[in-house]
Design an enzyme around this catalytic site. Sequence first.
Site, PDB file in Angstrom:
ATOM      1  N   LYS A 162      -3.349   0.441  -0.495  1.00 31.07           N
ATOM      2  CA  LYS A 162      -2.077   0.415   0.259  1.00 31.07           C
ATOM      3  C   LYS A 162      -1.131   1.516  -0.219  1.00 31.07           C
ATOM      4  O   LYS A 162      -0.586   2.268   0.586  1.00 31.07           O
ATOM      5  CB  LYS A 162      -1.392  -0.958   0.117  1.00 31.07           C
ATOM      6  CG  LYS A 162      -2.159  -2.120   0.714  1.00 31.07           C
ATOM      7  CD  LYS A 162      -1.354  -3.408   0.678  1.00 31.07           C
ATOM      8  CE  LYS A 162      -1.034  -3.884  -0.720  1.00 31.07           C
ATOM      9  NZ  LYS A 162      -2.203  -4.225  -1.532  1.00 31.07           N
ATOM     10  N   GLU A 188       7.975  -3.097  -8.097  1.00 24.57           N
ATOM     11  CA  GLU A 188       6.979  -2.103  -8.517  1.00 24.57           C
ATOM     12  C   GLU A 188       6.813  -2.109 -10.036  1.00 24.57           C
ATOM     13  O   GLU A 188       7.750  -2.390 -10.782  1.00 24.57           O
ATOM     14  CB  GLU A 188       7.428  -0.709  -8.086  1.00 24.57           C
ATOM     15  CG  GLU A 188       7.282  -0.440  -6.607  1.00 24.57           C
ATOM     16  CD  GLU A 188       5.855  -0.144  -6.209  1.00 24.57           C
ATOM     17  OE1 GLU A 188       5.446   1.015  -6.245  1.00 24.57           O
ATOM     18  OE2 GLU A 188       5.128  -1.092  -5.878  1.00 24.57           O
ATOM     19  N   ARG A 189       5.618  -1.759 -10.467  1.00 23.26           N
ATOM     20  CA  ARG A 189       5.405  -1.518 -11.897  1.00 23.26           C
ATOM     21  C   ARG A 189       6.061  -0.181 -12.247  1.00 23.26           C
ATOM     22  O   ARG A 189       6.030   0.752 -11.445  1.00 23.26           O
ATOM     23  CB  ARG A 189       3.914  -1.458 -12.213  1.00 23.26           C
ATOM     24  CG  ARG A 189       3.171  -2.737 -11.839  1.00 23.26           C
ATOM     25  CD  ARG A 189       1.666  -2.521 -11.848  1.00 23.26           C
ATOM     26  NE  ARG A 189       0.954  -3.686 -11.374  1.00 23.26           N
ATOM     27  CZ  ARG A 189       0.692  -3.945 -10.086  1.00 23.26           C
ATOM     28  NH1 ARG A 189       1.115  -3.091  -9.153  1.00 23.26           N
ATOM     29  NH2 ARG A 189       0.046  -5.023  -9.724  1.00 23.26           N
TER      30      ARG A 189
END
Length: 477
Positions: A162, A188-189
């Site tokens: 993705k 998000e990381r």
Amino acid sequence: MQTGQLSSTTSGRVIAIRGSVVDVWFPGRLPLINTLLFCGQNREIVIEVQFHLDERHVRGIALTPAQGLARGAEAADGGRTLEAPVGEQTLSRMYNVFGRPIDHGGTVEGVSYRSVHGRPPALEQRSTNSEVFETGIKVIDLLMPLEKGGKAGLFGGAGVGKTVLLTEMIHNMAGFHKGVSIFCGIGERCREGEELYRQMKEAGVLEHMVMVFGQMNEPPGSRFRVGHTALTIAEYFRDEAHRDVLLLVDNIFRFIQAGMEVSGLMGQMPSRMGYQPTMSTELSQLEERIANTASGAITSIQAVYVPADDLTDPAAVHTFSHLSASIVLSRKKASEGLYPAIDPLQSNSRMMNPAVIGERHYRLAQQVRQTLAQYEELKDIIAMLGLDQLSTADRMIVARARLLERFLTQPFFTTEAFNGMKGKMVSLQQCLDGCERILSDAFNSYPEDALYMIGTIDEVKQINEHDSIDQPQHTVA
């Protein structure tokens, strides 16, 4: 707790803290819903008002870590809601939910601020023209064309590509449409954010981008609002700068997940499968602001994590209802090495209409989809009895389908460093020409691998001729 001197009549006292949930008592007028409250010695703890409990008490959610906050602490009414920076100066920078730069590039001068709680454009302001948004990615432009000013969902489980597909869209938007891209990372990381920032800088597209991140380790209130911050910046470029905007959201499921956490902390009764009872409303408030107007268009592509690859999950179902196109990523395709790993039979678009995309495009897309569907039905027979047991007509269908599958793969610019393949961007007309020639059996004499990971169909002959030069010539005695 309601005793003691307050610094002003617009300040209250913290009377209860439960994780990120804070209850505040006010002696006079209560702050409005969504107003920010500031606590701590340096006003570093920010709380957003969610409910009025009664005529003296409000309940809020902390947008920052609440460590160090204690009962009896003063909570100052900020008199404003959460605001996002807007203006041309926001380009090429990375921000957090408060609009503060987090890329070590210093402060941003010359920007103005506007509330993130905007309203969708009125119906009379919306454009009624249906126009295709070309991405340069063959399988998307052919079988699930995106709508300019519409919303497309990238559905897939973990690790099927993705984020890679989103970053490729950013690259192509800058090179093809000369528009502005807004990347919104929800949950998000930090590794992903840093890598994406570096990749965009190296690709030379950062000056056409704004990046907004709500990281995974931040409180749920912050992750819940970061999408509104990114959308407010996108609305400025559409309404004030009159530019087309590509808004990429990674990942809209984490927006729903953050809302679920906020709802649980607020003590609301969960609905089906633990989701918040207000999920549909919260998603609509975000999605309905993404629209096509006379001044410009916000085209949104949203990655949607599908829990356990189950497309009937309430989060996926509610997201589907807002989309004009659905791009479903398949783990099976990824395991076969067919990238982008898009399932053409589960993916769809409402733009797939001959009145919008033209008769030729519609006819070819239907033929390709039909060929791939017939091949899918024949796979069970092939697995049990073998290819030799099929009729001649069915064998021709299988040959065409396998060539089409490989032709619809494509090397990406954003993966050049990983696989060493130079990225390719293919126009819609070049893609249609290639599919038409494959369907007319012009490439039956070529091996399937000759069509794998190429751009236009003309590259097949170049590869084949090159291979024939390199191979030793055999003479017949």
